[in-house]
Enzyme design. Sequence first.
Site, PDB file in Angstrom:
ATOM      1  N   SER A 159       9.682  10.936  32.917  1.00 35.86           N
ATOM      2  CA  SER A 159       9.912  11.651  34.166  1.00 35.86           C
ATOM      3  C   SER A 159       8.672  12.461  34.510  1.00 35.86           C
ATOM      4  O   SER A 159       8.259  13.343  33.744  1.00 35.86           O
ATOM      5  CB  SER A 159      11.105  12.601  34.024  1.00 35.86           C
ATOM      6  OG  SER A 159      11.038  13.576  35.040  1.00 35.86           O
ATOM      7  N   ASP A 214      27.160  11.557  48.550  1.00 32.72           N
ATOM      8  CA  ASP A 214      25.708  11.550  48.330  1.00 32.72           C
ATOM      9  C   ASP A 214      25.221  10.153  47.949  1.00 32.72           C
ATOM     10  O   ASP A 214      24.205   9.669  48.453  1.00 32.72           O
ATOM     11  CB  ASP A 214      25.331  12.538  47.219  1.00 32.72           C
ATOM     12  CG  ASP A 214      25.877  13.926  47.497  1.00 32.72           C
ATOM     13  OD1 ASP A 214      26.244  14.190  48.659  1.00 32.72           O
ATOM     14  OD2 ASP A 214      25.951  14.733  46.556  1.00 32.72           O
TER      15      ASP A 214
HETATM   16  C1  GLA Z   1      27.938  17.801  46.648  1.00 29.69           C
HETATM   17  C2  GLA Z   1      28.758  16.625  46.120  1.00 29.69           C
HETATM   18  C3  GLA Z   1      29.348  15.821  47.280  1.00 29.69           C
HETATM   19  C4  GLA Z   1      30.084  16.705  48.267  1.00 29.69           C
HETATM   20  C5  GLA Z   1      29.243  17.921  48.655  1.00 29.69           C
HETATM   21  C6  GLA Z   1      29.996  18.906  49.491  1.00 29.69           C
HETATM   22  O1  GLA Z   1      26.820  17.334  47.332  1.00 29.69           O
HETATM   23  O2  GLA Z   1      27.960  15.797  45.328  1.00 29.69           O
HETATM   24  O3  GLA Z   1      30.184  14.806  46.778  1.00 29.69           O
HETATM   25  O4  GLA Z   1      31.324  17.088  47.767  1.00 29.69           O
HETATM   26  O5  GLA Z   1      28.726  18.593  47.512  1.00 29.69           O
HETATM   27  O6  GLA Z   1      30.306  18.358  50.719  1.00 29.69           O
END
Ligand code: GLA
Length: 432
Positions: A74, A194
């Site tokens: 990394s 995400d």
């Molecule tokens: C983090 C989590 C997501 C989501 C957001 C809040 O990014 O990884 O899955 O829950 O918080 O919206």
Amino acid sequence: MVAVPVEHAVSVFARVFADVGFEDGLWIARAPGRVNLIGEHTDYSEGFVLPVAIDCDIVIAFRPRPDSRVRLYSSNYGQRSELSLADIAPDDASPWSNYFRGVAQALSDQGIYRSFGVDSPAGLDGVIVGDIPMESGLSSSAALEVASAFALLAASGVSPRQLGPECADVRREIALACRRAENSFVGVACGVMDQMASIMGRRSHAVFLDCRNLECQLVPVMEHESDVALVVYDTGIRRELVESGYNLRRAELEKGAEMIVDVLNRPDTQALRDVGPADLEAVRDLLPPTMARRCEHVIGENERVLRAVKALREADLVTFGQLMYESHASLRTLFEVSCPELDRAVDVARSVPGVLGARMTGAGFGGCTVNLVKRQAVESLTNELARASGLGPSCLESTSRCTQAFVVEPADGASIAEVAPYMVQALAGGGV
Ligand code: GLA
């Protein structure tokens, strides 16, 4: 922001894996971070979200190996880590590698290797570089997971075409495997937003995601109003998801949703996204007040996402911006995941002419705000934010806080490509 130099990944590879060389070329797996425009803390209760993948990435430059060993380096941590795909365990000495390890495990557990006819997954030698600010709510972890999945599958002979943007089903499975990795190997009970954003993102588009069935619709976000920019402001307040109240909020919400769904007792009401504001009022007295507030946020936020998507489709960015402010207020007072620095940044943005909307983005407890801004107002906004933070755009050593504001462009989701030897030579010349 400086784009992630693929050159950097390649030249670091040349230095770290001098024993391997790259006469046969190298592979590059790339996955972007994301900024969520609206729909916060809704993904883990089957709700709606509207993130964009952004032009900051995690890049893994790698060479497949003939055995099942993985050697990683990394660049951000300046650390190596090794594992065998035949026997994967978490490594406390290099926690960053647990994202990779968890993904490797999840690809097996979820049958994804098998679905490509891979019986014994091949290892790789790889270098990880990235320009997504870490722990600031822009999903550097999800990007690392997704890039790891693409690298691992390609190392075992899965072709770039089999992983391409048109293979939505495969990509969805990969996103789920990445989420599983984070849930089980890293210990964050995150939703799937995400990972889906990092995989499904598209240039100039936001990803309208229904977290019940994982259907995505791409909504143009910058095409019709290119005089508008997205500015991310990093408060410099770092939060570790595991230690933050994320898991706690999720637990509170799940309990609340269960109670509401039970009391309403309707066949079409399975999750909070099926519950309207009037339903909540009808059962509010039965819930502990904190739980009712958490649920109120999610019920309102789901509605806001639907209104925001409509506004975006109608190119009504004023309404969209208002919804962003409303979302922030709800996260601050009802869901209670904001912090004074985020609130201040939103207040500052609101006072700058040309800013259409602003809100915290991501899990909260620190991290970033996202601002929808007329391009000609970008500079006044960043100046005002810098002035208000009292720190200027650079790091203040005594507090180790580091604030910065930068424009992000909606970008394509993850990709994988093989780089021919002559290209690798040229890129490696870019200097370490
Ligand atoms: C983090 C989590 C997501 C989501 C957001 C809040 O990014 O990884 O899955 O829950 O918080 O919206």
